[in-house]
Design a protein around this motif. Structure first.
Motif, PDB file in Angstrom:
ATOM      1  N   LEU A  23       0.827  -1.210   0.000  1.00  0.00           N
ATOM      2  CA  LEU A  23       0.000   0.000   0.000  1.00  0.00           C
ATOM      3  C   LEU A  23       0.858   1.255   0.000  1.00  0.00           C
ATOM      4  O   LEU A  23       0.646   2.183   0.776  1.00  0.00           O
ATOM      5  CB  LEU A  23      -0.932  -0.009   1.210  1.00  0.00           C
ATOM      6  CG  LEU A  23      -1.839  -1.235   1.323  1.00  0.00           C
ATOM      7  CD1 LEU A  23      -2.572  -1.233   2.660  1.00  0.00           C
ATOM      8  CD2 LEU A  23      -2.832  -1.283   0.161  1.00  0.00           C
ATOM      9  N   GLU A  27      -1.823   2.163  -2.435  1.00  0.00           N
ATOM     10  CA  GLU A  27      -2.957   2.622  -1.623  1.00  0.00           C
ATOM     11  C   GLU A  27      -4.117   3.139  -2.478  1.00  0.00           C
ATOM     12  O   GLU A  27      -5.257   2.690  -2.282  1.00  0.00           O
ATOM     13  CB  GLU A  27      -2.502   3.688  -0.626  1.00  0.00           C
ATOM     14  CG  GLU A  27      -3.645   4.170   0.257  1.00  0.00           C
ATOM     15  CD  GLU A  27      -3.217   5.213   1.274  1.00  0.00           C
ATOM     16  OE1 GLU A  27      -4.108   5.817   1.908  1.00  0.00           O
ATOM     17  OE2 GLU A  27      -1.996   5.443   1.445  1.00  0.00           O
ATOM     18  N   CYS A  31      -5.752   0.200  -4.383  1.00  0.00           N
ATOM     19  CA  CYS A  31      -6.557  -0.647  -3.506  1.00  0.00           C
ATOM     20  C   CYS A  31      -7.872   0.037  -3.172  1.00  0.00           C
ATOM     21  O   CYS A  31      -8.935  -0.602  -3.173  1.00  0.00           O
ATOM     22  CB  CYS A  31      -5.757  -0.946  -2.235  1.00  0.00           C
ATOM     23  SG  CYS A  31      -6.599  -2.046  -1.081  1.00  0.00           S
ATOM     24  N   ALA A  75      -6.449  -6.118   2.833  1.00  0.00           N
ATOM     25  CA  ALA A  75      -5.175  -5.520   2.439  1.00  0.00           C
ATOM     26  C   ALA A  75      -4.114  -5.775   3.496  1.00  0.00           C
ATOM     27  O   ALA A  75      -4.411  -5.904   4.694  1.00  0.00           O
ATOM     28  CB  ALA A  75      -5.352  -4.024   2.213  1.00  0.00           C
ATOM     29  N   ASP A 114       0.042  -4.559   4.594  1.00  0.00           N
ATOM     30  CA  ASP A 114       1.224  -3.723   4.398  1.00  0.00           C
ATOM     31  C   ASP A 114       1.986  -3.675   5.712  1.00  0.00           C
ATOM     32  O   ASP A 114       1.398  -3.835   6.795  1.00  0.00           O
ATOM     33  CB  ASP A 114       0.835  -2.302   3.955  1.00  0.00           C
ATOM     34  CG  ASP A 114       2.023  -1.526   3.415  1.00  0.00           C
ATOM     35  OD1 ASP A 114       2.284  -1.620   2.197  1.00  0.00           O
ATOM     36  OD2 ASP A 114       2.702  -0.833   4.196  1.00  0.00           O
ATOM     37  N   LEU A 128      -7.530   3.164   4.829  1.00  0.00           N
ATOM     38  CA  LEU A 128      -8.390   2.364   3.961  1.00  0.00           C
ATOM     39  C   LEU A 128      -9.550   1.720   4.705  1.00  0.00           C
ATOM     40  O   LEU A 128     -10.561   1.361   4.090  1.00  0.00           O
ATOM     41  CB  LEU A 128      -7.562   1.293   3.250  1.00  0.00           C
ATOM     42  CG  LEU A 128      -6.572   1.806   2.205  1.00  0.00           C
ATOM     43  CD1 LEU A 128      -5.681   0.682   1.699  1.00  0.00           C
ATOM     44  CD2 LEU A 128      -7.286   2.467   1.038  1.00  0.00           C
TER      45      LEU A 128
END
Length: 296
Positions: A15, A20, A23, A36, A38, A47
């Motif tokens: 991300l 980012e 996504c 997600a 990261d 997010l």
């Protein structure tokens, strides 16, 4: 509930600057359930407001996912996530698609495609081009290496963050086209750097030079974006497409050139400029910073 009856489940790993917004657009436009992952918790927190769930590991991001998207800084990181214990290869299941949005070496891409196929999964190269602003707007260009049926299956998801999606052939085709795209871009920025330096020292205002070039046969995306928006104002921020990232992509392109028996002399000159930039301590700056190097 059958697979066709439920919303798609997608994983997204990486991300960063591009990952980012990709996504986020994927989650907002696809109607899919997105998990997600990261190393940095900050983008995961941002997010979450868009309904994207945080995955605590690569395995969790990939679990039960119809497709897993990767937006990672290098082929080495892609390979590490694929091969690590508990990684993507170990967790791959028949029918799952791994979509590598990163820029990776062609030979690695084809090797990973072979290894995922052994597990009944599909590894697709789909590197992206254009800027972070394009990622935010959902107007990236994606170059895809896949069989046609797989391409048609993932195209609606890619369309969530891209306005131009091109099937470039079977496995590796997307990476080949992306690497050559970047190689041409880097060489064009080198040419603009030379033109700016020569014109300035000969007494022509650089802004006038670039504006006039944009009206003739020297016009290009690189001129209008890298030249006018970075080189003229001297704006070379960090957390943009840095010299170190550009050098990595150029190294992949030069490896491909060597494999095909092409000398790629222009690309060799750009590599020397990137090495000079690294020696000057500006490897983390936006790559058109090469225009400021002594002799440019």
């Amino acid at each position: 509930m059958t697979l066709a009856d439920r919303p798609a489940r997608l994983g997204f790993i990486g991300l960063g600057v591009m990952g980012e917004p990709m996504c986020r657009n994927l989650a907002l436009k696809s109607g899919a359930e997105v998990r997600a992952s990261d190393l940095d918790p900050a983008p995961l927190e941002r997010l979450r407001a868009h309904g994207i769930r945080s995955a605590g590991s690569v395995a969790e991001a990939a679990r039960d996912a119809d497709a897993v998207f990767l937006s990672l800084p290098s082929g080495a990181v892609v390979q590490s996530l694929a091969e690590a214990p508990g990684g993507l290869l170990e967790n791959a299941v028949p029918g799952q698609i791994i979509v590598d949005l990163s820029t990776s070496p062609v030979d690695l891409t084809r090797e990973l495609a072979r290894r995922f196929a052994e597990r009944g999964a599909v590894f697709v190269d789909a590197p992206v081009a254009r800027t972070r602003a394009a990622a935010e707007a959902g107007t990236l260009s994606v170059m895809v290496g896949a069989d046609a049926p797989v391409f048609e299956r993932i195209r609606p998801w890619l369309a969530c963050f891209a306005s131009d999606i091109t099937l470039c052939g079977p496995s590796g085709g997307g990476q080949i086209v992306k690497l050559l795209n970047n190689m041409v871009l880097f060489e064009t920025v080198m040419a603009l750097s030379e033109a700016k330096a020569i014109g300035e020292r000969a007494g022509v205002d650089p802004a006038l030079l670039f504006e006039t070039l944009s009206k003739g046969s020297a016009d290009s995306f690189a001129l209008r974006n890298h030249g006018m928006k970075a080189m003229l104002p001297g704006d070379f921020p960090e957390r943009a497409f840095s010299v170190s990232y550009a050098a990595k992509d150029l190294a992949y392109a030069l490896a491909l050139a060597a494999d095909t028996g092409v000398a790629a002399r222009g690309a060799q000159l750009v590599r020397a400029l990137f090495e000079q930039a690294e020696e000057a301590g500006v490897a983390d700056r936006y790559f058109p910073v090469i225009s400021t190097l002594p002799g440019s």
